[in-house]
Design an enzyme around this catalytic site. Sequence first.
Site, PDB file in Angstrom:
ATOM      1  N   THR A  79     -11.445  61.424  19.233  1.00 38.77           N
ATOM      2  CA  THR A  79     -11.894  60.548  18.155  1.00 38.77           C
ATOM      3  C   THR A  79     -13.211  61.078  17.604  1.00 38.77           C
ATOM      4  O   THR A  79     -13.924  61.782  18.306  1.00 38.77           O
ATOM      5  CB  THR A  79     -12.105  59.150  18.773  1.00 38.77           C
ATOM      6  OG1 THR A  79     -10.833  58.647  19.133  1.00 38.77           O
ATOM      7  CG2 THR A  79     -12.778  58.178  17.837  1.00 38.77           C
TER       8      THR A  79
ATOM      9  N   THR B 130     -15.775  56.381  22.109  1.00 37.57           N
ATOM     10  CA  THR B 130     -14.506  57.098  22.237  1.00 37.57           C
ATOM     11  C   THR B 130     -14.022  56.960  23.667  1.00 37.57           C
ATOM     12  O   THR B 130     -14.830  56.970  24.592  1.00 37.57           O
ATOM     13  CB  THR B 130     -14.660  58.586  21.867  1.00 37.57           C
ATOM     14  OG1 THR B 130     -13.405  59.245  22.114  1.00 37.57           O
ATOM     15  CG2 THR B 130     -15.753  59.289  22.662  1.00 37.57           C
TER      16      THR B 130
ATOM     17  N   GLY C 243      -9.279  52.972  24.628  1.00 39.78           N
ATOM     18  CA  GLY C 243      -9.671  51.871  23.758  1.00 39.78           C
ATOM     19  C   GLY C 243      -9.477  50.475  24.304  1.00 39.78           C
ATOM     20  O   GLY C 243     -10.286  49.577  24.051  1.00 39.78           O
TER      21      GLY C 243
HETATM   22  N1  ASP Z   1     -10.753  55.069  21.466  1.00 38.76           N
HETATM   23  C1  ASP Z   1      -9.600  55.588  20.797  1.00 38.76           C
HETATM   24  C2  ASP Z   1      -8.482  54.586  20.877  1.00 38.76           C
HETATM   25  O1  ASP Z   1      -8.324  53.969  21.922  1.00 38.76           O
HETATM   26  C3  ASP Z   1      -9.101  56.868  21.353  1.00 38.76           C
HETATM   27  C4  ASP Z   1     -10.118  57.936  21.492  1.00 38.76           C
HETATM   28  O2  ASP Z   1     -11.299  57.698  21.534  1.00 38.76           O
HETATM   29  O3  ASP Z   1      -9.697  59.079  21.530  1.00 38.76           O
HETATM   30  O4  ASP Z   1      -7.729  54.463  19.961  1.00 38.76           O
END
Ligand code: ASP
Length: 330
Positions: free
Chosen positions: A196, A247, A250
Amino acid sequence: MRTLPKSAKIFLFVLILTSINLIAQEKKFGIVIHGGAGRIVKENMSAEREAEYSNKLKEVLETGYKILAEGGSALDAVEAVIKLMEDSPLFNAGKGAVLTEKGVAELDASIMDGKTLSAGAVAGIKHVKSPITLARLVMEKSPHVMMISAGAEEFAKQNGLEMVDNEYFITKERWESYQRALQREEERKKTEKHGTVGAVALDKEGNIAAGTSTGGMMMKKFGRVGDAPIIGAGTYANNKTCGVSATGSGEYFIRIGVAKDISSLIEYKGMSLKNASEEVIKKVGDLGGNGGVICLDKFGNVAMPFNTEGMYRGYYINGEKPVIKMYKDE
Ligand code: ASP
């Protein structure tokens, strides 16, 4: 001057020196970015790949810093740098996003203005080239905070945003890792990188903005929404405290309300940015989640704690050199 007593002369001298010092001491401004956390380890990284990431992160930091140095707003800096990372296939946002179990890119993004506490977020986006720009549009051109899927895309079209086919987001690398994930769940876990993107900026006026953009988690269910577009979970900004972009896994970040929790620890408990962010990342870990945050407070302090093996990250604050890091113990 000659008639002044010695003590008065010393006082005047100190006063002049202090004023010169104050004028010379520019107010703090700067930017912090991340390009995702996960299994980012030196052994798995070729020299070319490492250079690709560090060149891109450098370009992104310099772009954001230049906007702020020229007097641009924190919001403009955050939107511009996230857009740059969305356009790069290196990250899990915009082009290069991970895919749902159906092999489709579904993007989420959010942005927040720490001055007014206004915010905009979008989820389930399949055809808007820059989800962060759409999030800002929701914040500035609609009475809402969050819009999703078809309705958000109609709003994007009405406002003249660039639309693309879903294939635009799907890179060869992501398609192959999706195919592998279809075959073997274990393989997916081994290569898991969150990727992300996010940014927090503090401008010369003392305004803080934060934003986050993502493709979510590889093999997520059709319709799943993560923390990135949830204000208070993946993104938060408040001029009184700090800005945060997250990130990681989530679901855990939503359950804890990570970004707002960090801001609240500073606001209500008077904690430092470092202690507040580390405490909240520890809570994520205790619950079984993984990932990290980037944070910048109103004084220009930076904190970037994470509990994974690495996190693409960097900052550029005035009066300091730009810093870029990827691995854990750097
Ligand atoms: N936090 C993001 C999600 O859960 C994923 C990520 O950070 O790569 O959608």
